[in-house]
Design a protein around this motif. Sequence first.
Motif, PDB file in Angstrom:
ATOM      1  N   TRP A   1      -1.621 -64.265 -59.597  1.00 34.41           N
ATOM      2  CA  TRP A   1      -0.667 -63.428 -60.510  1.00 34.41           C
ATOM      3  C   TRP A   1       0.851 -63.560 -60.054  1.00 34.41           C
ATOM      4  O   TRP A   1       1.623 -62.871 -60.666  1.00 34.41           O
ATOM      5  CB  TRP A   1      -1.010 -61.943 -60.191  1.00 34.41           C
ATOM      6  CG  TRP A   1      -0.950 -61.279 -58.970  1.00 34.41           C
ATOM      7  CD1 TRP A   1      -1.968 -61.420 -58.320  1.00 34.41           C
ATOM      8  CD2 TRP A   1      -0.093 -60.461 -58.812  1.00 34.41           C
ATOM      9  NE1 TRP A   1      -1.524 -60.672 -57.060  1.00 34.41           N
ATOM     10  CE2 TRP A   1      -0.149 -59.752 -57.206  1.00 34.41           C
ATOM     11  CE3 TRP A   1       1.070 -59.979 -59.028  1.00 34.41           C
ATOM     12  CZ2 TRP A   1       0.483 -59.192 -56.553  1.00 34.41           C
ATOM     13  CZ3 TRP A   1       1.927 -59.086 -58.323  1.00 34.41           C
ATOM     14  CH2 TRP A   1       1.449 -58.676 -57.053  1.00 34.41           C
TER      15      TRP A   1
ATOM     16  N   ASN B   1       2.716 -65.818 -60.304  1.00 30.66           N
ATOM     17  CA  ASN B   1       3.543 -66.797 -61.020  1.00 30.66           C
ATOM     18  C   ASN B   1       4.412 -65.744 -62.164  1.00 30.66           C
ATOM     19  O   ASN B   1       5.493 -66.157 -62.656  1.00 30.66           O
ATOM     20  CB  ASN B   1       2.758 -67.624 -62.121  1.00 30.66           C
ATOM     21  CG  ASN B   1       2.138 -68.680 -61.167  1.00 30.66           C
ATOM     22  OD1 ASN B   1       2.508 -68.916 -60.123  1.00 30.66           O
ATOM     23  ND2 ASN B   1       0.993 -68.997 -61.712  1.00 30.66           N
ATOM     24  N   THR B   2       4.224 -64.527 -62.072  1.00 29.36           N
ATOM     25  CA  THR B   2       5.134 -63.414 -63.007  1.00 29.36           C
ATOM     26  C   THR B   2       6.126 -63.129 -62.202  1.00 29.36           C
ATOM     27  O   THR B   2       6.272 -63.391 -60.953  1.00 29.36           O
ATOM     28  CB  THR B   2       4.013 -62.241 -63.234  1.00 29.36           C
ATOM     29  OG1 THR B   2       3.699 -61.693 -62.046  1.00 29.36           O
ATOM     30  CG2 THR B   2       2.932 -62.612 -64.026  1.00 29.36           C
ATOM     31  N   GLU B   3       6.904 -62.502 -62.753  1.00 26.31           N
ATOM     32  CA  GLU B   3       8.177 -62.135 -62.056  1.00 26.31           C
ATOM     33  C   GLU B   3       7.912 -60.956 -60.988  1.00 26.31           C
ATOM     34  O   GLU B   3       8.423 -60.870 -60.087  1.00 26.31           O
ATOM     35  CB  GLU B   3       9.312 -61.510 -63.121  1.00 26.31           C
ATOM     36  CG  GLU B   3      10.744 -61.111 -62.506  1.00 26.31           C
ATOM     37  CD  GLU B   3      11.623 -60.725 -63.777  1.00 26.31           C
ATOM     38  OE1 GLU B   3      12.417 -60.047 -63.059  1.00 26.31           O
ATOM     39  OE2 GLU B   3      11.363 -61.085 -64.769  1.00 26.31           O
TER      40      GLU B   3
ATOM     41  N   GLN C   1       6.581 -62.507 -57.973  1.00 29.57           N
ATOM     42  CA  GLN C   1       7.618 -63.326 -57.359  1.00 29.57           C
ATOM     43  C   GLN C   1       8.084 -62.312 -56.158  1.00 29.57           C
ATOM     44  O   GLN C   1       8.627 -62.806 -55.107  1.00 29.57           O
ATOM     45  CB  GLN C   1       8.376 -64.183 -58.053  1.00 29.57           C
ATOM     46  CG  GLN C   1       7.812 -65.474 -58.753  1.00 29.57           C
ATOM     47  CD  GLN C   1       7.634 -66.281 -57.657  1.00 29.57           C
ATOM     48  OE1 GLN C   1       8.225 -66.779 -56.781  1.00 29.57           O
ATOM     49  NE2 GLN C   1       6.144 -66.930 -57.706  1.00 29.57           N
TER      50      GLN C   1
END
Length: 100
Positions: free
Chosen positions: A32, A34-36, A39
């Motif tokens: 998860w 990879n989402t903003e 990050q």
Amino acid sequence: MPKITLWSGIGLALAGGVLAAFVQPALYSSAWLNTEPGQTFLYLGLLLLDLLNTLVIPLGTALIAASLVMFYLRGRSLPAEADRPKRWVLPDPLERRAER
């Protein structure tokens, strides 16, 4: 006190090693991230991890060294029973032995 300091130092050093070896790969392996928001979490997590790695392992090794110094100083401050000065007492003047 030196034993507590020694075991605390060993625990901190081992925890820092485990933290450096296993937590960072676990953070990178999360899908998860990879989402903003992921990050942002990864950035803050790695920042916290770097801070802990910078502090925990050196603190653990310093505590181990401090406990060794405490053991050494405690051993030097307590003299052995044979090394203690004996109290010298004058003989009683009424107690004389016959001289030959």
